[in-house]
Design a protein around this motif. Structure first.
Motif, PDB file in Angstrom:
ATOM      1  N   MET A   1       0.845  -1.191   0.000  1.00  0.00           N
ATOM      2  CA  MET A   1       0.000   0.000   0.000  1.00  0.00           C
ATOM      3  C   MET A   1       0.888   1.250   0.000  1.00  0.00           C
ATOM      4  O   MET A   1       1.906   1.308   0.684  1.00  0.00           O
ATOM      5  CB  MET A   1      -0.899  -0.018   1.236  1.00  0.00           C
ATOM      6  N   ALA A   2       0.507   2.240  -0.748  1.00  0.00           N
ATOM      7  CA  ALA A   2       1.293   3.471  -0.873  1.00  0.00           C
ATOM      8  C   ALA A   2       1.228   4.283   0.425  1.00  0.00           C
ATOM      9  O   ALA A   2       0.196   4.336   1.087  1.00  0.00           O
ATOM     10  CB  ALA A   2       0.782   4.302  -2.034  1.00  0.00           C
ATOM     11  N   ARG A   3       2.332   4.912   0.748  1.00  0.00           N
ATOM     12  CA  ARG A   3       2.395   5.791   1.910  1.00  0.00           C
ATOM     13  C   ARG A   3       1.763   7.129   1.532  1.00  0.00           C
ATOM     14  O   ARG A   3       2.095   7.722   0.509  1.00  0.00           O
ATOM     15  CB  ARG A   3       3.874   5.998   2.297  1.00  0.00           C
ATOM     16  N   MET A   4       0.831   7.592   2.357  1.00  0.00           N
ATOM     17  CA  MET A   4       0.134   8.843   2.076  1.00  0.00           C
ATOM     18  C   MET A   4       0.666   9.936   3.007  1.00  0.00           C
ATOM     19  O   MET A   4       1.026   9.664   4.151  1.00  0.00           O
ATOM     20  CB  MET A   4      -1.371   8.671   2.271  1.00  0.00           C
ATOM     21  N   VAL A   5       0.713  11.157   2.485  1.00  0.00           N
ATOM     22  CA  VAL A   5       1.115  12.307   3.289  1.00  0.00           C
ATOM     23  C   VAL A   5       0.112  13.438   3.057  1.00  0.00           C
ATOM     24  O   VAL A   5      -0.566  13.481   2.033  1.00  0.00           O
ATOM     25  CB  VAL A   5       2.539  12.816   2.932  1.00  0.00           C
ATOM     26  N   GLN A   6       0.035  14.330   4.024  1.00  0.00           N
ATOM     27  CA  GLN A   6      -0.733  15.562   3.834  1.00  0.00           C
ATOM     28  C   GLN A   6       0.239  16.536   3.182  1.00  0.00           C
ATOM     29  O   GLN A   6       1.098  17.103   3.842  1.00  0.00           O
ATOM     30  CB  GLN A   6      -1.259  16.094   5.180  1.00  0.00           C
ATOM     31  N   CYS A   7       0.134  16.676   1.867  1.00  0.00           N
ATOM     32  CA  CYS A   7       1.107  17.452   1.104  1.00  0.00           C
ATOM     33  C   CYS A   7       0.890  18.952   1.340  1.00  0.00           C
ATOM     34  O   CYS A   7      -0.192  19.473   1.069  1.00  0.00           O
ATOM     35  CB  CYS A   7       0.989  17.130  -0.387  1.00  0.00           C
ATOM     36  N   VAL A   8       1.936  19.617   1.844  1.00  0.00           N
ATOM     37  CA  VAL A   8       1.822  21.051   2.122  1.00  0.00           C
ATOM     38  C   VAL A   8       1.812  21.866   0.836  1.00  0.00           C
ATOM     39  O   VAL A   8       1.290  22.975   0.819  1.00  0.00           O
ATOM     40  CB  VAL A   8       2.920  21.559   3.081  1.00  0.00           C
ATOM     41  N   LYS A   9       2.357  21.344  -0.239  1.00  0.00           N
ATOM     42  CA  LYS A   9       2.365  22.057  -1.521  1.00  0.00           C
ATOM     43  C   LYS A   9       0.997  21.971  -2.197  1.00  0.00           C
ATOM     44  O   LYS A   9       0.442  22.973  -2.627  1.00  0.00           O
ATOM     45  CB  LYS A   9       3.461  21.499  -2.441  1.00  0.00           C
ATOM     46  N   LEU A  10       0.448  20.759  -2.290  1.00  0.00           N
ATOM     47  CA  LEU A  10      -0.826  20.560  -2.971  1.00  0.00           C
ATOM     48  C   LEU A  10      -2.025  20.840  -2.066  1.00  0.00           C
ATOM     49  O   LEU A  10      -3.153  20.925  -2.543  1.00  0.00           O
ATOM     50  CB  LEU A  10      -0.915  19.126  -3.512  1.00  0.00           C
ATOM     51  N   LYS A  11      -1.760  20.909  -0.753  1.00  0.00           N
ATOM     52  CA  LYS A  11      -2.805  21.168   0.242  1.00  0.00           C
ATOM     53  C   LYS A  11      -3.897  20.090   0.230  1.00  0.00           C
ATOM     54  O   LYS A  11      -5.087  20.373   0.326  1.00  0.00           O
ATOM     55  CB  LYS A  11      -3.408  22.562   0.060  1.00  0.00           C
ATOM     56  N   ARG A  12      -3.436  18.841   0.065  1.00  0.00           N
ATOM     57  CA  ARG A  12      -4.354  17.699   0.117  1.00  0.00           C
ATOM     58  C   ARG A  12      -3.534  16.439   0.391  1.00  0.00           C
ATOM     59  O   ARG A  12      -2.319  16.443   0.268  1.00  0.00           O
ATOM     60  CB  ARG A  12      -5.140  17.563  -1.177  1.00  0.00           C
ATOM     61  N   GLU A  13      -4.240  15.372   0.752  1.00  0.00           N
ATOM     62  CA  GLU A  13      -3.564  14.100   0.960  1.00  0.00           C
ATOM     63  C   GLU A  13      -3.187  13.508  -0.393  1.00  0.00           C
ATOM     64  O   GLU A  13      -3.980  13.546  -1.340  1.00  0.00           O
ATOM     65  CB  GLU A  13      -4.465  13.135   1.729  1.00  0.00           C
ATOM     66  N   ALA A  14      -1.974  13.003  -0.488  1.00  0.00           N
ATOM     67  CA  ALA A  14      -1.496  12.427  -1.738  1.00  0.00           C
ATOM     68  C   ALA A  14      -0.420  11.394  -1.423  1.00  0.00           C
ATOM     69  O   ALA A  14       0.083  11.327  -0.305  1.00  0.00           O
ATOM     70  CB  ALA A  14      -0.933  13.518  -2.653  1.00  0.00           C
TER      71      ALA A  14
END
Length: 90
Positions: A1-14
């Motif tokens: 399963m892919a590791r998800m982060v709250q991306c500060v650049k995109l301002k969404r989980e990715a």
């Protein structure tokens, strides 16, 4: 399963990066809070900055400049682009 982060650049989980892409604390910070998509956007801009500005990556000043631009783009919502770059027409 892919590791998800709250991306500060995109301002969404990715989907997160698989490993820190840069050495030291900055690399860890990127790994923890920047997505693969946002990192890919940075790599495109970095390539243009190197090419358009004819940066010599053996030069410490060029590497420092790129690191500053990277932080500005990824964490400070900065608009970073190579001077004189014109995107191709679709």
């Amino acid at each position: 399963m892919a590791r998800m982060v709250q991306c500060v650049k995109l301002k969404r989980e990715a989907q997160g990066l698989d490993f820190p892409p840069y050495p030291g604390p900055l690399g860890t910070r990127i790994w923890q809070s920047i997505s693969k998509e946002a990192w890919g956007q940075w790599l495109d801009i970095q390539t243009r900055l190197v090419n358009e500005n004819r940066l010599n990556l053996a030069d410490a000043r060029a590497r420092k400049y790129l690191a500053q631009q990277m932080e500005n783009f990824l964490f400070e919502d900065g608009s970073v682009e190579a001077q004189g770059y014109v995107p191709p027409e679709e």
